[in-house]
Structures are given as C-alpha cells and as structure tokens.
Design an enzyme around this catalytic site. Sequence first.
Site, short mmCIF file in Angstrom:
data_model
loop_
_atom_site.label_atom_id
_atom_site.label_comp_id
_atom_site.label_asym_id
_atom_site.label_seq_id
_atom_site.Cartn_x
_atom_site.Cartn_y
_atom_site.Cartn_z
N GLY A 234 -2.97 -11.53 6.35
CA GLY A 234 -2.36 -12.08 5.15
C GLY A 234 -2.81 -11.46 3.84
O GLY A 234 -2.37 -11.90 2.77
N GLU B 186 -6.84 -10.11 11.37
CA GLU B 186 -5.59 -9.47 11.82
C GLU B 186 -4.75 -8.95 10.65
O GLU B 186 -3.63 -9.41 10.45
CB GLU B 186 -4.75 -10.47 12.60
CG GLU B 186 -5.38 -10.95 13.87
CD GLU B 186 -4.63 -12.13 14.50
OE1 GLU B 186 -4.80 -12.34 15.70
OE2 GLU B 186 -3.90 -12.84 13.78
N PRO B 187 -5.25 -8.01 9.87
CA PRO B 187 -4.44 -7.52 8.76
C PRO B 187 -3.31 -6.61 9.24
O PRO B 187 -3.49 -5.79 10.13
CB PRO B 187 -5.43 -6.71 7.92
CG PRO B 187 -6.48 -6.28 8.89
CD PRO B 187 -6.55 -7.32 9.96
N GLY B 188 -2.14 -6.77 8.66
CA GLY B 188 -1.01 -5.88 8.97
C GLY B 188 -0.59 -5.17 7.69
O GLY B 188 -0.88 -4.00 7.48
N ARG B 189 0.05 -5.98 6.80
CA ARG B 189 0.57 -5.44 5.54
C ARG B 189 -0.48 -4.65 4.74
O ARG B 189 -0.17 -3.60 4.19
CB ARG B 189 1.05 -6.62 4.70
CG ARG B 189 1.68 -6.28 3.39
CD ARG B 189 1.86 -7.56 2.55
NE ARG B 189 2.16 -8.71 3.35
CZ ARG B 189 3.37 -9.25 3.50
NH1 ARG B 189 4.38 -8.75 2.85
NH2 ARG B 189 3.55 -10.30 4.27
N ARG C 119 13.52 -7.76 3.14
CA ARG C 119 12.58 -8.68 2.47
C ARG C 119 13.11 -9.27 1.16
O ARG C 119 12.91 -10.46 0.90
CB ARG C 119 11.21 -8.01 2.27
CG ARG C 119 10.53 -7.65 3.60
CD ARG C 119 9.06 -7.26 3.45
NE ARG C 119 8.24 -8.39 3.05
CZ ARG C 119 7.81 -8.60 1.83
NH1 ARG C 119 8.11 -7.75 0.86
NH2 ARG C 119 7.09 -9.66 1.54
N TYR D 98 13.05 -13.14 1.51
CA TYR D 98 11.92 -13.81 0.83
C TYR D 98 11.98 -13.69 -0.68
O TYR D 98 10.99 -13.96 -1.35
CB TYR D 98 10.59 -13.20 1.27
CG TYR D 98 10.46 -12.94 2.74
CD1 TYR D 98 10.44 -13.99 3.66
CD2 TYR D 98 10.36 -11.65 3.22
CE1 TYR D 98 10.32 -13.74 5.01
CE2 TYR D 98 10.24 -11.39 4.58
CZ TYR D 98 10.23 -12.45 5.46
OH TYR D 98 10.11 -12.19 6.81
N CYS E 159 28.07 -4.94 3.07
CA CYS E 159 29.12 -5.84 2.59
C CYS E 159 28.56 -7.23 2.34
O CYS E 159 28.92 -8.20 3.02
CB CYS E 159 30.24 -5.89 3.61
SG CYS E 159 31.00 -4.29 3.79
N GLU E 160 27.64 -7.32 1.44
CA GLU E 160 26.99 -8.58 1.05
C GLU E 160 26.62 -8.44 -0.40
O GLU E 160 25.96 -7.46 -0.76
CB GLU E 160 25.63 -8.74 1.75
CG GLU E 160 25.59 -8.92 3.20
CD GLU E 160 25.53 -10.35 3.69
OE1 GLU E 160 25.21 -11.26 2.90
OE2 GLU E 160 25.83 -10.52 4.86
N1 LLP Z 1 -1.68 -12.69 12.35
C1 LLP Z 1 -0.69 -13.57 12.59
C2 LLP Z 1 -0.88 -14.61 13.58
C3 LLP Z 1 0.51 -13.48 11.88
O1 LLP Z 1 1.48 -14.36 12.12
C4 LLP Z 1 0.68 -12.46 10.91
C5 LLP Z 1 1.92 -12.34 10.18
C6 LLP Z 1 -0.38 -11.55 10.72
C7 LLP Z 1 -1.55 -11.71 11.43
C8 LLP Z 1 -0.29 -10.41 9.74
O2 LLP Z 1 -0.08 -10.80 8.44
P1 LLP Z 1 -0.16 -9.72 7.26
O3 LLP Z 1 -1.59 -9.26 7.14
O4 LLP Z 1 0.71 -8.57 7.64
O5 LLP Z 1 0.34 -10.43 6.07
N2 LLP Z 1 7.88 -10.89 7.35
C9 LLP Z 1 7.07 -11.55 6.34
C10 LLP Z 1 5.70 -11.76 6.82
C11 LLP Z 1 5.68 -12.44 8.14
C12 LLP Z 1 4.29 -12.50 8.59
C13 LLP Z 1 4.21 -12.99 9.95
N3 LLP Z 1 2.91 -13.06 10.46
C14 LLP Z 1 7.06 -10.70 5.09
O6 LLP Z 1 7.61 -9.64 5.14
O7 LLP Z 1 6.51 -11.08 4.07
#
Ligand code: LLP
Length: 490
Positions: free
Chosen positions: A287, A329-332, A383, A387, A414-415
């Site tokens: 997150g 668990e960082p993704g973004r 996004r 969002y 087409c939106e």
């Molecule tokens: N761990 C769990 C259990 C999650 O559900 C998520 C994201 C992450 C880690 C990674 O979160 P991050 O570090 O990437 O923020 N599509 C939305 C975000 C959906 C996130 C879903 N879960 C967006 O684009 O803002």
Amino acid sequence: MNTDAVHASPLAPEWLAVPDNLNVLQAPMWAAGVEKSDAGEVTIDGIPVSELKEKFGTPLFVMSESDFRSRARAFKDAFDEAFADICGGVDVYYAGKSFLCTAVASWVAEEGLRLDTCSGGELAVAARAGIEGPNLGLHGNNKSDAEINRALDMKLGRIVVDSLDELERVAKIASSRGETAKVMLRLTPGVHAHTHEFIATAHEDQKFGLSMAEDSTEEAGLSAAEEAVAAATSYSSIELLGLHCHIGSQIFEPDGFAVAAQKLLGFLAAMQLKYSIVLPELDLGGGYGIAYTPVDTPRPAAEIAQAMAVVVRSTCAELGITAPRISIEPGRAIVGSTTFTLYEVGTLKTVRVDAPEAESQQGNVTYPRRYVSVDGGMSDNARPVLYDADYSAILASRESSADPQLSRVVGKHCESGDIVVRDVYLPADVAAGDLLAVPGTGAYCWALSSNYNYLARPGVVAVRDGAARLIVRGETEEDLLNRDMGVANV
Ligand code: LLP
C-alpha cells in the site's frame, strides 16, 4: 497572445499549478534514467522516445529495469536494516498483481525478494520464471480447489487464508493429499488508510479477510479471526504460520500501518497465550504510495520502515512477546514509477466550459478546455475511470516554447469517461503526431488492461544499460481474433 492560456485556468483543480517550464521532467514521477536530451526529447537510458516509437509502436509501456531493481532492493535493504534487531530482517513479497510477467518475476527473485500472487495464473507466471515455491505466497478471497491444489503442488511458502470457509477447504484438500499446508490468516483490523488519512473502525464491511470485531460471529464474544485461529490449530493438516493484514493502497503516512501493526500484535499475543501456540510470522501488507502528480509526496522506504520498526519494537516489548518475523507486500511502490506510457497524439479540439460556480456569479464566463486524444486510453489505463486517479503528462518528442494550455488527455474509446489525464498543462502547440509520455503507469495499468473496442493491448519494453527489449509483446490483430471461434461454428 491568448491570455486564457498563460494564467492558471479556473477550470483546473486547485492542486494543479501552472509549471514554470513545461519542458522539465518533474523528478518524483519519473524513473531514474529518464531525461530530456539536448534536442528536447524525452530519453530513457539515452534512448529517445522517437526511436522507441519507431521500433515498437505506440501506445507502449516503457519500463526501466534498473529502476525496478533498485526500488526493489531499496525496499528490501531499508526494511532489513530497520528490523534487523527486531526479527532479523523482513521478507519482502513483491505484489505481482501490480504488474507481472516472467522477466519481472525473475528480477524480483534476483534482487532477493519473494513474490505474492493471487491466482493460479500468477502462479503459472511464477513457475514459468522458475521461482521456487517456498518464495511464493498465494492470496485471494475465493481460491478454487484447483488453485489450492496448485499451491500445494508447488510447495508454496504460504497460503493466505481469507475466510473460515476457505480454511476448512484448505485443511481438507491438504489432508486428502496427506500433506500440511502452510497458512497465514488474513485479518481485517478495522484500519483503513488512503493517502494522507486513515480511519479506524471496529467493523469491516468488505469481502476480504476475517473480522477482528468481537461480535463478528454467531458465537458471542468470539471474533471470526479468533474462531479461525482456534480452527487452524485444531487441523493437523494446517501449519499456522501467523497473521496478515493489508489496510489499503497509495498510502503516504505510516500511521495507519502502525495502528494495524499494534492491533495485530496485540491479537497475536493474546492468541499465543490463550491457545498455547507460537505464531512466528506477521505480514503487514502493501500500500505504500507513489507520485502520480507533482503534488504527491511519497516518503522514502527507509522512513516508513523506521517508523514501523519503532512501533513493532515497542509494542512487542509492552506485550512481552518475541517479535514475529515481519513481512510486507509492496507492489505499486516498486513498479509504479519505473514506467511511463508513450502515446501518439491524434485529434485535438477545444471546448468552452462554463466557469466554476464562484466565478459565474459575475456573468456568463466560459473558459477553454483542450481535449488531446491519444492512441490508447482506458484499455491501457483504467485507473482514472475506476478510481478517479490523477496522472500527469509531458510533451515527449520535442521541446516547445508555446504557452501552457489546460488540457485533458483522452483515449480513443467509445466512452466519454475515457480519460487518461484529467487535468494537465501542456504546450499550446501540441499537435497530431507529437508523442506524450504519462509517468507512473507501472502499477495496475498493464495489469488491468483490456481489449475494449478491440484495441490491442500494448507491449512492455524494458530498458537497461542503454538497450531496450520487449518483455511483453504488444497484441496483434491476429491475437484479437484468436479466441473468436469463427462463423463456421455459429
Ligand atoms: N497485498 C495485498 C493483500 C493486496 O490486496 C494488495 C493490493 C497489495 C499487497 C499491494 O498493494 P500496493 O503496494 O500495490 O498498493 N487497482 C488499485 C489497487 C488495488 C490494490 C489491490 N491490492 C489501484 O490501481 O489503485
């Protein structure tokens, strides 16, 4: 001179300032290695965007491999250092849902991170990339039996169980195989964070996780979370590793993580005592926020890690427990800023829009908003539609000395809601054939892409040491028709 163009437009949101110089890349939004050439073109590792367009076409996701690797390593190093004396370091699981392909999975492993997956498909990518099962986690609120079996086949390090229902299913499947499943329980601590704020409530009204609220089950006084702990300890086919929570996304301040950590540690301590068990692991989810626009101010990984470590250290001391091994668990925050999307400009038009309320009292005033259409849109970045997410953009193929013009970058779908960048100042002379670059598109853009209106999904190019290569090829018209069974089958 068009005075509408030079001053801040009353149509612009308050946070959007007119940039001093439209030709300058604003640092926090761009990957390392992205620069402006002397000729005024955006380059990555010295490669001009015009060359990328020539070779790979547009729209195109352009990712810096070195930037990805260094952000991944920065997270691992920062958390390892902050937690060294607490639990010997931190296991960092890259959240594959943000962006995943085999190349990225292999970089993750090479940089010493693990991989968090949330479907059989993501497990398939991990397997293809050669990631070892013990370095993988599996999430999901509705895992199929096939996914659970696959996780057991691959000897996954952890299955993060989301509900009492699922716990029973995992236990049964593992038992029928004569195996033990390594399980974490996903709890909902009642802490929600979004960007600058977090709220804490007793209850959770959402599909994920086991509620920690004491009246969350029929059995008075027992939370769903506790019921799951009790059940997990009673199944011989379950090895309960610990607890998990994920409080939200695009979070800048560490307070929410800290409150969640306190809550989970308190619960962990209580469960250890009550059920005479040891729960050796605690995952605090992902997150961590990134900069999508010039006003976003994410904190460095080290700062967040330090703030979280302070809370975990003191809470464990207060509770008198040995700290569990922490994971995140960082993704973004790892992939988001590594990538920009390159688009070609097509149609342009300017509309006159009524002044916002306060102004309109002085008469019937209108202001211009210019629509700049590009060759992608909501199919490569959903996004903004999903969002209301804000992005930024820069004229990438050349320098311009024209005045700033409030612009809305839109796609070709087409939106009418098909917006890529809702509000941005771009040079007034932007024209068809120019290239635009939109930064911060590494996370949840390609991952959420679609074939809406039969647009081909763009490819992803990785740039490293001055060389660009496709890591995911763009779709062709043949791909678009591939699953169509044909008229013969009608
Ligand atoms: N761990 C769990 C259990 C999650 O559900 C998520 C994201 C992450 C880690 C990674 O979160 P991050 O570090 O990437 O923020 N599509 C939305 C975000 C959906 C996130 C879903 N879960 C967006 O684009 O803002």
